[in-house]
Design a protein around this motif. Structure first.
Motif: not given
Length: 263
Positions: A44-54
């Motif tokens: 399966l493939e997850a999508h990346e989400i940018a959070g705070r402080h990297g």
């Protein structure tokens, strides 16, 4: 400095579940990494989400059944010091879910009256380390800093929550950071506090279980509610196993007399 880290998780999903992983190293370092998620033999493939402080979150909808998650990274060198944002300095002085600085106001003022700067970080770290016993499994996921202080025991996140809550009660911006920790024993994900003094963020680890100079940032937030390695919604998810590794080419000596930035 060369650091190699990995995380292997095995889950059992009772139904379709919304899964959010926070196990990848934070942005800002030179990393070569792999991230594989497999469910009943299918990748399966997850999508990346940018959070705070990297912080980097990976999200996917997982089907019922057994799931394995394998993450590994090799990091060369160090990140730049954590940037400073005026809003952070406001927000990280406020009480939060697991860091009830308002409740601990009187205790903090009584114990650390007149102490400032690095002396304060040293004093709070020593006080928490002396008042708590490190006991795996002793705390509940819902325990905050107040419950930890009353129980006088816990694990790394409990130590970090109490440090953060006391510092915030003393008007020092403080936050929780999940990290990979070369030298940690027993090996696992680790949690430390990060406090803002002398115009920079510095690590405070009252457990003293791993050298601060080797720590590798994963996620940063108000408390464990924003740094958990796994969040799930919609269905019951059982954590069947977890294995974390973190090594460094040369384990540094941790000079507790020196301020240390998370790099």
């Amino acid at each position: 400095m060369k650091r190699s880290v990995s995380a292997h998780l095995t889950l059992n999903l009772h139904a379709d579940a919304d899964l959010i992983f926070s196990i990848a190293v934070a942005k800002g370092v030179d990393a070569t990494e792999t991230f594989t998620i497999t469910s009943e033999g299918a990748e399966l493939e997850a999508h990346e989400i940018a959070g705070r402080h990297g912080t980097r979150l990976h999200r996917l909808t997982g089907p019922p059944g057994r799931m394995t998650i394998d993450y590994s990274a090799e990091v060369i060198g160090s990140a730049d010091p954590a940037p400073v944002d005026e809003l952070d300095l406001i927000e990280y002085r406020r009480p939060s879910r697991y860091c009830e600085s308002d409740t601990l106001f009187s205790t903090a003022r009584s114990e650390f009256a007149g102490v400032r700067g690095k002396d304060l970080l040293d004093a709070v770290s020593s006080w928490v380390g002396a008042h708590l016993s490190y006991v795996p499994g002793a705390s509940q996921p819902t325990d905050g800093a107040v419950a930890t202080m009353l129980a006088r025991q816990g694990v790394c996140r409990d130590y970090a929550h109490l440090v953060v809550a006391i510092l915030r009660a003393l008007d020092v911006p403080a936050r929780l950071v999940s990290v990979y920790a070369p030298g940690l024993s027993p090996m696992d994900f680790h949690a430390v506090a990060e406090a803002y003094i002398e115009d920079a963020w510095h690590v405070v680890d009252a457990t003293t279980l791993a050298p601060r100079g080797s720590l590798l940032r994963i996620a940063t937030g108000q408390d464990a509610s924003e740094t958990a390695f796994l969040s799930q919604h919609w269905a019951q998810v059982d954590l069947l196993s977890i294995n974390v590794t973190a090594v460094v080419d040369s384990l540094p000596t941790d000079d507790l007399a020196q301020l240390t930035q998370l790099r």
